[in-house]
Motif scaffolding. Structure first.
Motif, short mmCIF file in Angstrom:
data_model
loop_
_atom_site.label_atom_id
_atom_site.label_comp_id
_atom_site.label_asym_id
_atom_site.label_seq_id
_atom_site.Cartn_x
_atom_site.Cartn_y
_atom_site.Cartn_z
N SER A 40 22.73 -86.79 7.12
CA SER A 40 22.83 -85.34 7.03
C SER A 40 24.04 -84.85 7.80
O SER A 40 24.81 -85.64 8.31
N LEU A 41 24.14 -83.52 7.92
CA LEU A 41 25.16 -82.96 8.78
C LEU A 41 24.80 -83.27 10.24
O LEU A 41 23.63 -83.48 10.57
N PHE A 42 25.80 -83.25 11.08
CA PHE A 42 25.62 -83.48 12.52
C PHE A 42 24.73 -82.35 13.09
O PHE A 42 25.03 -81.18 12.91
N GLY A 43 23.64 -82.75 13.74
CA GLY A 43 22.76 -81.75 14.37
C GLY A 43 21.57 -81.36 13.52
O GLY A 43 20.82 -80.44 13.87
N LYS A 44 21.35 -82.02 12.37
CA LYS A 44 20.24 -81.65 11.50
C LYS A 44 19.12 -82.69 11.51
O LYS A 44 18.16 -82.58 10.76
N ALA A 45 19.27 -83.73 12.32
CA ALA A 45 18.34 -84.86 12.23
C ALA A 45 16.90 -84.42 12.48
O ALA A 45 16.63 -83.34 12.98
N VAL A 48 14.91 -82.37 15.33
CA VAL A 48 14.76 -80.90 15.45
C VAL A 48 13.33 -80.47 15.14
O VAL A 48 12.92 -79.38 15.53
N MET A 49 12.59 -81.32 14.43
CA MET A 49 11.24 -80.93 14.05
C MET A 49 10.23 -81.10 15.19
O MET A 49 9.12 -80.61 15.10
N LEU A 138 14.65 -79.13 18.89
CA LEU A 138 15.92 -78.44 18.62
C LEU A 138 16.77 -78.42 19.88
O LEU A 138 17.97 -78.69 19.86
N ARG A 142 20.36 -80.29 20.07
CA ARG A 142 21.54 -79.46 20.31
C ARG A 142 22.21 -79.87 21.62
O ARG A 142 23.44 -79.94 21.71
N GLN A 145 24.01 -83.11 21.01
CA GLN A 145 25.15 -82.81 20.13
C GLN A 145 26.28 -82.21 20.97
O GLN A 145 27.44 -82.60 20.84
N GLU A 171 26.97 -87.14 6.68
CA GLU A 171 26.69 -87.26 5.25
C GLU A 171 27.26 -88.57 4.70
O GLU A 171 27.99 -88.60 3.70
N SER A 222 11.06 -85.43 6.81
CA SER A 222 12.05 -84.92 5.86
C SER A 222 12.53 -86.03 4.93
O SER A 222 12.17 -87.19 5.10
N TRP A 223 13.38 -85.68 3.96
CA TRP A 223 13.83 -86.65 2.96
C TRP A 223 14.54 -87.84 3.58
O TRP A 223 14.63 -88.90 2.97
N GLU A 224 15.07 -87.65 4.81
CA GLU A 224 15.84 -88.74 5.40
C GLU A 224 14.97 -89.93 5.80
O GLU A 224 15.47 -91.02 5.99
N TRP B 51 19.34 -80.14 2.13
CA TRP B 51 18.09 -79.68 2.74
C TRP B 51 17.59 -80.79 3.64
O TRP B 51 18.02 -81.93 3.53
N ASN B 52 16.71 -80.45 4.57
CA ASN B 52 16.09 -81.47 5.40
C ASN B 52 14.63 -81.17 5.66
O ASN B 52 13.75 -81.80 5.12
N CYS B 53 14.38 -80.19 6.55
CA CYS B 53 13.03 -80.08 7.11
C CYS B 53 12.09 -79.30 6.21
O CYS B 53 10.89 -79.49 6.25
N LYS B 57 13.62 -75.04 10.17
CA LYS B 57 13.94 -75.49 11.52
C LYS B 57 15.29 -76.20 11.64
O LYS B 57 15.79 -76.39 12.73
N CYS B 58 15.84 -76.65 10.51
CA CYS B 58 17.07 -77.45 10.63
C CYS B 58 18.30 -76.69 10.16
O CYS B 58 19.41 -77.03 10.54
N TYR B 108 32.21 -76.83 12.66
CA TYR B 108 32.25 -77.93 13.62
C TYR B 108 33.57 -77.94 14.40
O TYR B 108 33.62 -78.31 15.57
#
Lengths: 625, 250
Positions: A40-45, A48-49, A138, A142, A145, A171, A222-224, B51-53, B57-58, B108
């Motif tokens: 994903s983008l940096f900071g979305k892992a 955060v959940m 989060l 953060r 990051q 990504e 999440s999908w990851e 998308w993720n969460c 939240k993300c 960024y």
């Protein structure tokens, strides 16, 4: 030869959640040129959940807390199957790792005397979780990051290039690890945006890819979470342990259908929320197992007094470890005492004033209001179990996080052992920090010890490229989305929270069938940002980890933590001594073998009462009286 | 409770593209992202979306829904009429990569240009002491999930590509405010806010606050106080005099 972009690093970290970022910080601080790769983008892992907090025995709220108590709680939570050395290191080092975050700029909630505040959580004897409301994950991601950015700023000052020693490849998906003989020599993958291939030449790779929840239908993941690290490790020759132990978090949302599985933090219960069935009964009192009877209240009065006076009362049974609560909810619903949407009620509205709820649980308030039209300050939530965490993962050396493959390390959820058969809430964020750092150190030390840099074999690169493009080759095959849905449904139904021999055998039959179908999938479109293609490649990993889960679960003939057998309901001390180790055979199938646990060190055994130990250990294992 | 929803989604890449119409099943309790996923699974397997969460939240699934910057996962379908066409387009302020996915690297870059938290020199780890009331101001800004919707909506850059160089946008001006209000940060941030990050461009129209899915009061609690801090220093005669007679260390 395959056309691709090439980079050379000392250490490559796959995954940019808490463990990956902490590992990368460490490797860079040890002077290693480091790459971080994330889907994903940096900071979305997924970090955060995390909501509740990071468990660390700082003793800020109750000064009786210390690492020994935290260690004991962790072992109890995991039903003594944990790798005790990991649990020991974790309990000892977590406070320093949390304090360190403050020097990176983290802002935790405070106690009245200005220290980091700590909250109660299931299975923890004392208030122990450093937190920021209910959005601790989060804050963690953060903060890490921003620490990465600050290291890049230092490099910019010194070299004029932000990315001289530490670069994030966002990504970007790794599909295969490269090896030179026995040792790791790099990683191969593709940019999600363009579909172009990329090769990292590196003597050390740290896996920090998280879990496997996307193999299940109802999940908080999440999908990851497609088990990439687990599968990459296996294909590289590493071993996985404890794959039969999957944590079903007791409280996921059950309605509306589109959000089914999304997490409702345990803090709701830690801060006073109670579970009730459709008859209005606080049912958890009926479900306190013998091993925990001494620590948990048997009346509502005592349970309620505990929130004010924890030293003289026993804990409410709503705060039992997660596996116990999840099974209890499952039984209530099966007995016909569930809510209209098939869960139970979680009520905080009658337990705390509205303003207190919105202050302590802001994101839960927001989540229910926006997604379910429920105001949690006025009405109860409907909740039920959701696949949340895999205790199993890469078998690692506790001190260095090294797998059995030289140069391959793992930290965080993708590593196995630390949590035994069940993880306590709050022990994940601290695990990421403790073992993320240790993996960064372990990888750096390993790189320093090498006489010669392992080389990439170009033939392996070509093979990896061909395999990655295979889904485009066939026409008229199945679409990956439908196979994924069937896989999730099968795992949920047949290897879910309660397991039976014949169902697991049925699951293994279906998994074999999926293997054939996955080989013949068709992906439409081209390589540029194509989610169908990405899923097709991830499916291969999901299938491998699902096979590990099902095979190990079928073999373990007992119930313990995140593995409940309908046909073997009790815990068995003989099984506690055994780990089930998964390895990939040359034909791609999963082989599971038994391995003996290393007995716990005597000074650690002494931290427990003999009475308690005798509930878990065999006669021979018990210390002499 | 299920019906055929009318969707109009932007499909294309950096070369160009167009709005395409789809009819797709919508069920009770769903959000826009669910419907986009169903489109992917049944009609457009290669449609790009981040998308993720799926729980707000993300901050990954930012897009414009009927022209409004929103998170697709937090936009419920029952806020539309059943026969209403729901138009989903990528964030306009950032270059399109493909379909609903944009290149957000601008953000960024800006994040990198803000000096990190500077720990106090004489306080060891574990000895940080801060009062809850003092951390709460910065904590509000740390709720930010970096969805970049505030950046997307801010007209300083939405309509003026040329301002991107000298204006960091609400998200990163708020980051400077967060550090400036951190009880233990040892760096001076106010001069840079104005001179390097373009705080002066902001004319407090509060568009950023309106679109923030975390309901952070970006304008009232971060940008306006930051403007006041900068102004106080710029126009305070004592500060002015101090700067004149005492050379600041480099």
């Amino acid at each position: 030869m395959t056309e691709l972009e090439r980079h050379s690093y000392d250490v490559v970290v796959i995954g940019a959640g808490g463990a990956g970022l902490r590992a990368a910080i460490e490797a860079r601080e040890q002077g290693k040129r480091t790459a971080i790769i994330c889907k994903s983008l940096f900071g979305k892992a997924h970090t955060v959940m995390a909501e509740g907090g990071a468990a660390a025995a700082m003793g800020n709220v109750n000064s009786k807390d210390n690492w020994q108590v935290h260690f004991g709680d962790t072992m109890r939570g995991g039903k003594f199957l944990n790798n005790w050395r990991m649990a020991e290191l974790h309990a000892q080092e977590a406070p320093d790792r949390v304090w360190e975050l403050e020097t990176y700029g983290a802002l935790f909630d405070r106690t009245p005397d200005g220290r980091i505040s700590q909250r109660n959580f299931g299975g923890h004897t004392y208030p122990r979780l450093a937190h920021v409301g209910d959005r601790t994950g989060l804050e963690l991601i953060r903060t890490l990051q921003q620490k990465i950015v600050s290291l890049q700023q230092e490099d910019f000052e010194a070299t004029g290039d932000y990315e001289a020693n530490l670069k994030v490849y966002a990504e970007c998906t790794i599909t295969e690890l490269m090896k030179d003989g026995e040792a790791v020599s790099g990683a191969f993958g593709y940019w999600r945006e363009s579909g172009r291939f990329i090769l990292f030449d590196a003597p050390a790779v740290i896996l920090a890819t998280g879990g496997v929840g996307k193999s299940f239908k109802v999940t908080s993941n999440s999908w990851e979470y497609t088990g990439d690290g687990h599968a990459l490790a296996m294909r590289a020759g590493a071993t996985l342990i404890n794959m039969e132990f999957i944590q079903f978090h007791p409280t996921g949302m059950v309605w509306p259908p589109s959000v089914k599985g999304i997490l409702v933090t345990e803090s709701v219960r830690g801060d006073g929320g109670v579970l009730k069935n459709s008859e209005g009964k606080r049912f958890m009192f009926e479900y306190v197992p013998d091993v925990f009877r001494a620590q948990y209240a048997d009346t509502e009065e005592e349970a309620d007094r505990w929130y004010k006076d924890a030293d003289n009362n026993r804990r409410p049974p709503e705060l039992l470890p997660r596996d116990e609560v999840a099974r209890a909810i499952n039984s209530e619903v099966k007995a016909g005492r569930g809510t209209p949407h098939g869960g139970v009620f979680l009520d905080v509205s009658t337990r705390l004033p509205a303003e207190e709820i919105t202050r302590r649980l802001p994101s839960m308030h927001h989540q229910f209001k926006e997604l379910a039209d429920v105001d949690i300050t006025k009405e109860p939530m409907e909740v039920g179990p959701t696949c949340h965490y895999v205790m199993g993962g890469v078998e690692v050396d506790p001190d260095t996080a090294s797998s059995v493959v030289p140069g391959l390390f793992a930290a965080g959820e993708v590593a196995g052992g630390m949590h035994g058969s069940n993880r306590l809430g709050g022990n994940s964020l601290s695990d990421l920090l403790v073992f993320g750092r240790r993996a960064g150190m372990g990888a750096s030390t390993y790189v320093d010890s090498l006489q010669e840099r392992p080389k990439i074999d170009e033939a392996d690169v070509d093979t990896a490229a061909t395999e990655a493009l295979a889904p485009f080759e066939l026409e008229g095959g199945e679409n990956p989305y439908s196979i994924h849905q069937e896989l999730q449904q099968s795992m949920n139904d047949l290897v879910g929270i309660i397991r039976k021999e014949e169902e697991m055998e049925q699951a293994l039959g279906r998994l074999a069938e999926f293997r054939g179908r996955i080989a013949k999938m068709t992906v439409e479109g081209h390589r540029q940002f194509n989610p169908g293609w990405h899923l097709a490649l991830d499916l291969r990993n999901m299938l491998t980890v699902s096979e590990c889960v099902a095979k190990a679960a079928l073999l373990r003939q007992e119930s313990r933590g995140g593995h409940t057998r309908d046909d073997f309901p009790g815990m068995n001390a003989e099984w506690r001594k055994k780990l089930l180790v998964c390895k990939l055979e040359s034909d791609g199938s999963v082989d599971v073998t038994e391995e003996q646990q290393i007995p716990m060190r005597p000074d650690l055994l002494e931290l427990f009462e003999l009475d308690e130990l005798s509930k878990y250990l065999t006669e021979e294992e018990l210390p002499a009286k | 409770m299920s019906y055929k929803g009318k969707f109009r989604v932007w499909r294309g890449d950096s070369e160009g593209g167009e709005l395409k119409d789809y009819e797709v099943e919508v069920n009770e309790g769903e959000v826009v992202l669910d419907v986009i996923h169903r489109l992917q699974a049944t009609q457009t397997p290669d449609m790009a979306v981040r998308w993720n969460c799926k729980a707000g939240k993300c901050g990954s699934c930012s897009a414009e829904i009927n022209g409004m910057p929103k998170l697709m996962c937090m936009c419920r379908m029952n806020t539309f009429e059943e026969d209403e066409v729901v138009t989903v387009t990528p964030m306009r302020t950032f270059p399109v990569i493909k379909d609903l996915v944009t290149d957000v690297s601008f953000n960024y870059q800006k994040a990198r240009e803000i000096p990190a938290f500077k720990p106090p020199a004489d306080v060891k780890p574990g000895e940080y002491r801060m009062q809850q009331v003092d951390v709460e101001r910065s904590q509000e800004f740390r709720k930010c999930i970096e969805c970049f919707l505030c950046q997307d909506t801010c007209h300083v850059i939405r309509d003026h590509e040329e301002n991107k160089e000298s204006f960091s946008g609400p998200r990163f001006l708020m980051r400077i405010a967060e550090l400036d209000m951190h009880p233990l940060d040892a760096a001076d941030r106010q001069h840079a806010a104005q001179e390097q990050h373009g705080l002066g461009f902001c004319n407090i129209t509060k568009c950023c606050t309106e679109v923030c899915p975390e309901h952070i009061k970006i304008t009232d609690n971060a940008l306006i106080p930051m403007k006041e801090r900068v102004a106080d220093r710029k126009y305070d005669p004592l500060v002015w005099l101090g700067n004149k007679i005492r050379r600041r260390p480099a």
